[in-house]
Motif scaffolding. Structure first.
Motif, short mmCIF file in Angstrom:
data_model
loop_
_atom_site.label_atom_id
_atom_site.label_comp_id
_atom_site.label_asym_id
_atom_site.label_seq_id
_atom_site.Cartn_x
_atom_site.Cartn_y
_atom_site.Cartn_z
N TYR A 230 -68.93 4.62 7.38
CA TYR A 230 -67.50 4.84 7.20
C TYR A 230 -67.03 4.33 5.83
N LYS A 231 -67.63 3.25 5.38
CA LYS A 231 -67.36 2.76 4.03
C LYS A 231 -67.83 3.80 3.01
N GLY A 232 -69.02 4.36 3.27
CA GLY A 232 -69.57 5.37 2.37
C GLY A 232 -68.72 6.62 2.30
N ILE A 233 -68.29 7.13 3.46
CA ILE A 233 -67.44 8.32 3.48
C ILE A 233 -66.17 8.07 2.68
N GLN A 234 -65.57 6.90 2.87
CA GLN A 234 -64.34 6.56 2.16
C GLN A 234 -64.56 6.54 0.64
N MET A 267 -60.02 10.36 8.08
CA MET A 267 -60.28 9.97 6.70
C MET A 267 -60.28 11.19 5.78
N VAL A 268 -60.92 12.26 6.24
CA VAL A 268 -60.98 13.49 5.45
C VAL A 268 -59.58 14.05 5.23
N LYS A 269 -58.79 14.12 6.30
CA LYS A 269 -57.43 14.65 6.18
C LYS A 269 -56.58 13.78 5.26
N ASP A 270 -56.66 12.47 5.44
CA ASP A 270 -55.86 11.55 4.63
C ASP A 270 -56.23 11.60 3.15
N SER A 271 -57.48 12.01 2.87
CA SER A 271 -57.92 12.07 1.47
C SER A 271 -57.28 13.24 0.72
#
Length: 306
Positions: A230-234, A267-271
């Motif tokens: 999850y850190k990596g995705i972010q 996370m994807v949407k918020d990005s």
């Protein structure tokens, strides 16, 4: 680094689809989602390697699986990159099915971050034909692997040089050069963030994969060093120009057992990402078509809750 936002098309159909083990109606229209769903060809790799299906039938399978885009893997038409008639046939098949050619995943063309300049330049040259093929197919990108030898700094330096050259070549064709977290240093989100913070090419970015955060394996192919997913995705999402939804094992509720899709999709949407998310089922728990179905249903469910 600018992130390209892609236009979301409304779905062309909501009728029931029957295909092999799939026999269900899609009640959710794509316009209700912030993304569109594509199918990565690797989801069918067992059937393709066993010659149970043909590469040219991929677009048809994707459409029948409820996907509006296709993500090709070069290994399944490896000797056809310069075959214009074959590429035209791929285009015809995709157009007939009403699916969009999204990208080509490139493997087995060398290490773009090799310390050896001659080998590195040959690898860059090997990728040019795939950029041209992607352009002819109407794709927006090719996915490359950022692999090399040496220290973190050495691999980063070589990788940045190669990615910049590839991006310059691809710019005139409106093709993006994307790196996936695909093992080794590329699965280290902090390292990838540092690398892409130094790349100035607007058509160079990252394809974050929900899985693939194992940095190293032992001789028994067991992961011995894994980066926080999850850190990596972010860390990867600010550079995303495509996204890959990896899946392998599902629980009785239809959720991925090892990956929190709900957390990642938020996370994807918020990005701010607004493009295709590609299904990449790699499991053996279900046959490939069932695995694709489960992943698609989960993407829709998690996407609506994001």
């Amino acid at each position: 680094m600018k992130r390209r936002n892609f236009i979301i098309k409304t779905a062309q159909a909501s009728a029931a689809i029957t295909f092999s083990t799939i026999n269900y109606a899609f009640s959710t229209k794509e316009k209700e989602l912030f993304f569109e769903i594509s199918l990565a060809e690797w989801s069918l790799h067992r059937s393709l390697f066993a010659n149970k299906i043909n590469h040219l039938d991929f677009a048809n399978i994707a459409k029948k699986s409820g996907c509006n885009g296709v993500e090709y893997v070069n290994r399944f038409f490896f000797d056809k990159a310069k075959n214009i008639s074959y590429l035209n046939e791929m285009n015809r098949r995709a157009n007939t099915e009403g699916v969009e050619n999204v990208l080509i995943m490139i493997d087995r063309e060398g290490s773009i971050a090799d310390k050896n300049t001659k080998k590195r330049n040959q690898t860059i040259e090997n990728h040019y034909k795939w950029i041209d093929a992607a352009h002819r197919l109407g794709c927006h990108a090719i996915r490359v692997n950022l692999r090399g030898n040496g220290t973190k700094l050495e691999v980063a330096k070589s990788g940045i040089e190669s990615l910049t050259k590839l991006s310059e070549y691809a710019q005139g064709s409106n093709i993006n050069i994307l790196v996936e977290n695909h093992g080794g240093l590329s699965s280290n989100g902090e390292w990838m963030k540092e690398v892409f913070s130094q790349i100035k090419s607007p058509n160079c970015g990252i394809l974050p994969d929900f899985g693939n955060f194992c940095i190293s394996h032992n001789t028994f192919n067991k992961c011995i060093e894994e980066y926080d997913r999850y850190k990596g995705i972010q860390e990867l999402l600010p550079f995303a120009k495509a996204v890959s939804a990896k899946s392998s094992v599902f629980n009785k509720n239809g959720d991925e057992s090892k990956i929190d899709y709900y957390r990642i999709m938020k996370m994807v949407k918020d990005s701010g990402y607004r493009g295709f998310i590609g299904i990449e089922y790699e499991g053996s728990q279900h046959d490939e078509i069932k695995g694709i179905e489960l992943t698609r249903n989960l993407l829709i469910k998690a996407g609506k809750q994001a």
